[in-house]
Design a protein around this motif. Structure first.
Motif, PDB file in Angstrom:
ATOM      1  N   ASN A   1       0.825  -1.209   0.000  1.00  0.00           N
ATOM      2  CA  ASN A   1       0.000   0.000   0.000  1.00  0.00           C
ATOM      3  C   ASN A   1       0.859   1.260   0.000  1.00  0.00           C
ATOM      4  OD1 ASN A   1      -3.205  -0.261   0.431  1.00  0.00           O
ATOM      5  ND2 ASN A   1      -2.189  -2.073   1.253  1.00  0.00           N
ATOM      6  N   LEU A   2       1.989   1.217   0.695  1.00  0.00           N
ATOM      7  CA  LEU A   2       2.912   2.349   0.661  1.00  0.00           C
ATOM      8  C   LEU A   2       3.473   2.542  -0.748  1.00  0.00           C
ATOM      9  CD1 LEU A   2       4.599   4.522   2.116  1.00  0.00           C
ATOM     10  CD2 LEU A   2       6.263   2.724   2.668  1.00  0.00           C
ATOM     11  N   VAL A   3       3.831   1.436  -1.395  1.00  0.00           N
ATOM     12  CA  VAL A   3       4.331   1.484  -2.772  1.00  0.00           C
ATOM     13  C   VAL A   3       3.281   2.083  -3.697  1.00  0.00           C
ATOM     14  CG1 VAL A   3       4.962   0.039  -4.741  1.00  0.00           C
ATOM     15  CG2 VAL A   3       5.986  -0.392  -2.511  1.00  0.00           C
ATOM     16  N   ARG A   4       2.051   1.636  -3.552  1.00  0.00           N
ATOM     17  CA  ARG A   4       0.970   2.129  -4.420  1.00  0.00           C
ATOM     18  C   ARG A   4       0.772   3.633  -4.254  1.00  0.00           C
ATOM     19  NH1 ARG A   4      -4.098   0.347  -6.442  1.00  0.00           N
ATOM     20  NH2 ARG A   4      -5.120   2.154  -7.345  1.00  0.00           N
ATOM     21  N   GLN A   5       0.771   4.113  -3.023  1.00  0.00           N
ATOM     22  CA  GLN A   5       0.574   5.541  -2.797  1.00  0.00           C
ATOM     23  C   GLN A   5       1.738   6.349  -3.363  1.00  0.00           C
ATOM     24  OE1 GLN A   5      -2.240   6.922  -1.734  1.00  0.00           O
ATOM     25  NE2 GLN A   5      -3.019   4.815  -1.676  1.00  0.00           N
ATOM     26  N   ALA A   6       2.959   5.837  -3.217  1.00  0.00           N
ATOM     27  CA  ALA A   6       4.117   6.541  -3.774  1.00  0.00           C
ATOM     28  C   ALA A   6       4.038   6.575  -5.292  1.00  0.00           C
ATOM     29  CB  ALA A   6       5.406   5.864  -3.316  1.00  0.00           C
ATOM     30  N   GLY A   7       3.605   5.467  -5.903  1.00  0.00           N
ATOM     31  CA  GLY A   7       3.440   5.428  -7.353  1.00  0.00           C
ATOM     32  C   GLY A   7       2.381   6.391  -7.838  1.00  0.00           C
ATOM     33  N   GLU A   8       1.302   6.529  -7.079  1.00  0.00           N
ATOM     34  CA  GLU A   8       0.235   7.454  -7.469  1.00  0.00           C
ATOM     35  C   GLU A   8       0.698   8.902  -7.422  1.00  0.00           C
ATOM     36  OE1 GLU A   8      -3.324   6.742  -5.259  1.00  0.00           O
ATOM     37  OE2 GLU A   8      -3.942   5.117  -6.600  1.00  0.00           O
ATOM     38  N   ARG A   9       1.683   9.184  -6.609  1.00  0.00           N
ATOM     39  CA  ARG A   9       2.225  10.546  -6.556  1.00  0.00           C
ATOM     40  C   ARG A   9       3.259  10.811  -7.637  1.00  0.00           C
ATOM     41  NH1 ARG A   9       2.859  12.573  -0.305  1.00  0.00           N
ATOM     42  NH2 ARG A   9       0.776  11.972   0.378  1.00  0.00           N
ATOM     43  N   GLY A  10       3.497   9.826  -8.476  1.00  0.00           N
ATOM     44  CA  GLY A  10       4.416  10.021  -9.576  1.00  0.00           C
ATOM     45  C   GLY A  10       5.854   9.637  -9.281  1.00  0.00           C
ATOM     46  N   LEU A  11       6.102   9.055  -8.107  1.00  0.00           N
ATOM     47  CA  LEU A  11       7.456   8.595  -7.805  1.00  0.00           C
ATOM     48  C   LEU A  11       7.764   7.312  -8.576  1.00  0.00           C
ATOM     49  CD1 LEU A  11       7.546   9.132  -3.929  1.00  0.00           C
ATOM     50  CD2 LEU A  11       8.590  10.560  -5.684  1.00  0.00           C
ATOM     51  N   ARG A  12       8.996   7.140  -8.953  1.00  0.00           N
ATOM     52  CA  ARG A  12       9.442   5.913  -9.605  1.00  0.00           C
ATOM     53  C   ARG A  12       9.847   4.940  -8.495  1.00  0.00           C
ATOM     54  NH1 ARG A  12      14.340   8.021 -12.892  1.00  0.00           N
ATOM     55  NH2 ARG A  12      14.642   8.971 -10.841  1.00  0.00           N
ATOM     56  N   VAL A  13       9.081   3.873  -8.351  1.00  0.00           N
ATOM     57  CA  VAL A  13       9.223   3.004  -7.185  1.00  0.00           C
ATOM     58  C   VAL A  13       9.549   1.577  -7.619  1.00  0.00           C
ATOM     59  CG1 VAL A  13       8.149   2.241  -5.023  1.00  0.00           C
ATOM     60  CG2 VAL A  13       7.459   4.418  -6.051  1.00  0.00           C
ATOM     61  N   LEU A  14      10.439   0.938  -6.849  1.00  0.00           N
ATOM     62  CA  LEU A  14      10.723  -0.481  -6.997  1.00  0.00           C
ATOM     63  C   LEU A  14      10.348  -1.176  -5.697  1.00  0.00           C
ATOM     64  CD1 LEU A  14      12.009  -2.940  -8.498  1.00  0.00           C
ATOM     65  CD2 LEU A  14      14.166  -2.331  -7.363  1.00  0.00           C
ATOM     66  N   TYR A  15       9.496  -2.200  -5.802  1.00  0.00           N
ATOM     67  CA  TYR A  15       9.151  -3.025  -4.638  1.00  0.00           C
ATOM     68  C   TYR A  15      10.061  -4.248  -4.644  1.00  0.00           C
ATOM     69  CZ  TYR A  15       6.622  -6.457  -1.815  1.00  0.00           C
ATOM     70  OH  TYR A  15       6.286  -7.426  -0.896  1.00  0.00           O
ATOM     71  N   LEU A  16      10.801  -4.442  -3.542  1.00  0.00           N
ATOM     72  CA  LEU A  16      11.767  -5.535  -3.457  1.00  0.00           C
ATOM     73  C   LEU A  16      11.412  -6.430  -2.276  1.00  0.00           C
ATOM     74  CD1 LEU A  16      14.385  -6.835  -4.493  1.00  0.00           C
ATOM     75  CD2 LEU A  16      15.661  -5.266  -2.997  1.00  0.00           C
ATOM     76  N   ASN A  17      10.816  -7.586  -2.573  1.00  0.00           N
ATOM     77  CA  ASN A  17      10.457  -8.537  -1.521  1.00  0.00           C
ATOM     78  C   ASN A  17      11.654  -9.453  -1.260  1.00  0.00           C
ATOM     79  OD1 ASN A  17       9.438 -11.199  -0.421  1.00  0.00           O
ATOM     80  ND2 ASN A  17       7.579  -9.973  -0.291  1.00  0.00           N
ATOM     81  N   LEU A  18      12.123  -9.460  -0.013  1.00  0.00           N
ATOM     82  CA  LEU A  18      13.260 -10.299   0.370  1.00  0.00           C
ATOM     83  C   LEU A  18      12.891 -11.222   1.527  1.00  0.00           C
ATOM     84  CD1 LEU A  18      16.262  -7.787   0.109  1.00  0.00           C
ATOM     85  CD2 LEU A  18      15.589  -9.577  -1.507  1.00  0.00           C
ATOM     86  N   GLU A  19      11.642 -11.663   1.564  1.00  0.00           N
ATOM     87  CA  GLU A  19      11.225 -12.625   2.573  1.00  0.00           C
ATOM     88  C   GLU A  19      11.752 -14.019   2.218  1.00  0.00           C
ATOM     89  OE1 GLU A  19       6.956 -11.484   4.253  1.00  0.00           O
ATOM     90  OE2 GLU A  19       6.967 -11.663   2.074  1.00  0.00           O
ATOM     91  N   GLU A  20      11.974 -14.823   3.251  1.00  0.00           N
ATOM     92  CA  GLU A  20      12.378 -16.203   3.005  1.00  0.00           C
ATOM     93  C   GLU A  20      11.257 -16.959   2.286  1.00  0.00           C
ATOM     94  OE1 GLU A  20      13.459 -17.868   6.727  1.00  0.00           O
ATOM     95  OE2 GLU A  20      15.149 -16.516   7.036  1.00  0.00           O
ATOM     96  N   LEU A  21      10.042 -16.773   2.752  1.00  0.00           N
ATOM     97  CA  LEU A  21       8.853 -17.353   2.129  1.00  0.00           C
ATOM     98  C   LEU A  21       7.874 -16.226   1.873  1.00  0.00           C
ATOM     99  CD1 LEU A  21       8.392 -20.480   4.445  1.00  0.00           C
ATOM    100  CD2 LEU A  21       9.216 -20.499   2.073  1.00  0.00           C
ATOM    101  N   ASN A  22       7.331 -16.172   0.675  1.00  0.00           N
ATOM    102  CA  ASN A  22       6.412 -15.082   0.353  1.00  0.00           C
ATOM    103  C   ASN A  22       5.274 -15.610  -0.509  1.00  0.00           C
ATOM    104  OD1 ASN A  22       6.739 -14.127  -2.694  1.00  0.00           O
ATOM    105  ND2 ASN A  22       8.702 -14.922  -1.958  1.00  0.00           N
ATOM    106  N   ALA A  23       4.225 -14.806  -0.582  1.00  0.00           N
ATOM    107  CA  ALA A  23       3.062 -15.184  -1.381  1.00  0.00           C
ATOM    108  C   ALA A  23       2.728 -14.108  -2.397  1.00  0.00           C
ATOM    109  CB  ALA A  23       1.860 -15.432  -0.471  1.00  0.00           C
ATOM    110  N   THR A  24       3.714 -13.295  -2.787  1.00  0.00           N
ATOM    111  CA  THR A  24       3.441 -12.200  -3.711  1.00  0.00           C
ATOM    112  C   THR A  24       3.062 -12.687  -5.105  1.00  0.00           C
ATOM    113  OG1 THR A  24       5.816 -12.045  -4.175  1.00  0.00           O
ATOM    114  CG2 THR A  24       4.925 -10.568  -2.502  1.00  0.00           C
ATOM    115  N   SER A  25       3.335 -13.958  -5.424  1.00  0.00           N
ATOM    116  CA  SER A  25       2.934 -14.481  -6.729  1.00  0.00           C
ATOM    117  C   SER A  25       1.416 -14.490  -6.873  1.00  0.00           C
ATOM    118  CB  SER A  25       3.485 -15.894  -6.935  1.00  0.00           C
ATOM    119  OG  SER A  25       3.009 -16.769  -5.933  1.00  0.00           O
ATOM    120  N   LEU A  26       0.680 -14.484  -5.752  1.00  0.00           N
ATOM    121  CA  LEU A  26      -0.776 -14.390  -5.816  1.00  0.00           C
ATOM    122  C   LEU A  26      -1.212 -13.069  -6.432  1.00  0.00           C
ATOM    123  CD1 LEU A  26      -1.719 -15.835  -2.297  1.00  0.00           C
ATOM    124  CD2 LEU A  26      -1.987 -16.965  -4.511  1.00  0.00           C
ATOM    125  N   LEU A  27      -0.402 -12.040  -6.222  1.00  0.00           N
ATOM    126  CA  LEU A  27      -0.718 -10.714  -6.768  1.00  0.00           C
ATOM    127  C   LEU A  27      -0.058 -10.490  -8.127  1.00  0.00           C
ATOM    128  CD1 LEU A  27      -1.959  -7.880  -6.380  1.00  0.00           C
ATOM    129  CD2 LEU A  27       0.124  -7.228  -5.173  1.00  0.00           C
TER     130      LEU A  27
END
Length: 381
Positions: A142-168
């Protein structure tokens, strides 16, 4: 650290000085509400690490020739942005009228942001929690989305050992991280081209991302040194304004190294006695090892219900700078895209973004903040 506050509103500057002295025991805070007293302080030649105050009084300090240090300007929420005196483009601005914990968080960020212009301006913001289950990934997205909406160039970097971001994001390319790490160490000439292909854009998120590994081995093998090299390479390419890092919770050397290289750290907690106690113990352990950590921290309470927390707040500040609301509907959702669709949560994430970026846009929060009623008592400091 010596801080000088300078504002014409005597009641405002006195209240802020008292709060800073209570919350930051290591700071020496002097307060002035009269320009002549401020000029005498600055021309005395004593050490001053930062001047925080009105634009007019900051301009007087600059014109006096007795101060060349850091200047942080307190702006009214409805003040027009712009440049004034010569050299003013180097000043940082933060909103004047906001809750004291949020104001302190902005000041910490500005003080800890001495290198904000390095690496072509790219900032690293890490969303961290001492405990699992705090909703870190939801908050980060949600922080990434809000920063993107303001026109910032954003990279989201997930570094969890186990993650479920593939669902999104979909399955994507699960070897992306391993390929980047291999190029980083063995094929540096291929890095830029590979990074352009593997940092994919997600339109709904309004940001780029790197597909996270399918298995935990790649992340478990990531040493503090290699992680720092990876993030340094990503931020040095002048492709992004902000990199938001979403690691797993933990207290290892890898986590300490990540927080050390971050420009800002969103420390997420819950209104839970055990979660707060773990955060307190880990913060105490790390503060003596990570120089300047306190200046980077913004505390946010996730899954907040109602007003003040039920449990006693034991972390720095009277209260968390931002409360992210509990959304009951998310417990049963089978579509992670809905994590970005709550107006209440998006609004809280936008407030968090304001705190992190030191935005002068107060979004109409003046009535609930420090100094909401201007004092007419303008005496000498």
């Amino acid at each position: 650290m010596r801080i000088v506050l300078a504002a014409e509103e005597r009641e405002y500057v006195a209240k802020l000085a008292e709060y800073l002295r209570e919350e930051e025991k290591g700071w020496e805070v002097a307060a002035y509400s009269h320009g002549s007293a401020l000029r005498m302080e600055l021309q005395s030649g004593g050490k001053v690490d930062a001047l925080i105050g009105d634009r007019e009084m900051a301009g007087q300090a600059l014109a006096s020739g007795g101060y060349a240090g850091k200047i942080i300007v307190l702006e009214d929420s409805d003040a027009a942005a712009g440049r004034g005196e010569e050299g003013e483009e180097a000043w940082l601005t933060i909103p004047r009228y906001q809750p004291l914990p949020a104001l302190l968080s902005c000041i910490r960020g500005a003080l800890g942001n001495r290198g904000a212009k390095r690496n072509e301006g790219c900032q690293v913001w890490t969303v961290f929690s001492a405990s699992g289950g705090a909703g870190k990934t939801t908050a980060a997205l949600n922080l990434v989305r809000q920063a993107g909406e303001r026109g910032l160039r954003v990279l989201y970097l997930n570094l969890e050992e186990l993650n479920a971001t593939s669902l999104l994001f979909g399955s994507g390319e699960p070897d992306a991280l391993s390929r980047l790490l291999y190029a980083l160490q063995a094929r540096p000439e291929q890095w830029e081209e590979l990074a352009r292909r593997l940092c994919r854009h997600q339109p709904h998120l309004r940001a780029d991302y790197i597909d996270a590994p399918e298995h935990p081995g790649e992340r478990l093998a990531l040493s503090p040194e290699i992680a720092a090299e990876l993030i340094g390479k990503l931020r040095a390419g002048n492709r992004y304004d902000v990199i938001v890092v979403d690691p797993d919770s933990g207290a290892g050397e890898w986590h300490a190294g990540l927080l050390g290289l971050s420009d800002r750290v969103v420390w997420l907690t819950l209104d839970d006695a055990q979660c707060l106690r773990k955060a307190e113990k880990l913060l105490r352990y790390w503060e003596s090892r990570l120089d300047g950590l306190a200046f980077k921290l913004t505390f946010a309470m996730n899954k907040a219900v109602g007003g003040r927390p039920v449990n006693r707040w034991t972390l720095p500040g009277d209260l968390p700078a931002v409360a992210l609301p509990y959304i009951p509907q998310w417990k049963a959702t089978d579509h992670p895209g809905k994590w970005l669709a709550s107006p209440a949560y998006s609004g809280a994430a936008e407030k968090l973004l304001d705190v992190l970026s030191g935005s002068t846009d107060g979004r109409g929060r003046r009535e609930e903040g420090h100094g909401g009623q201007r004092s007419r008592d303008r005496g000498a400091g």
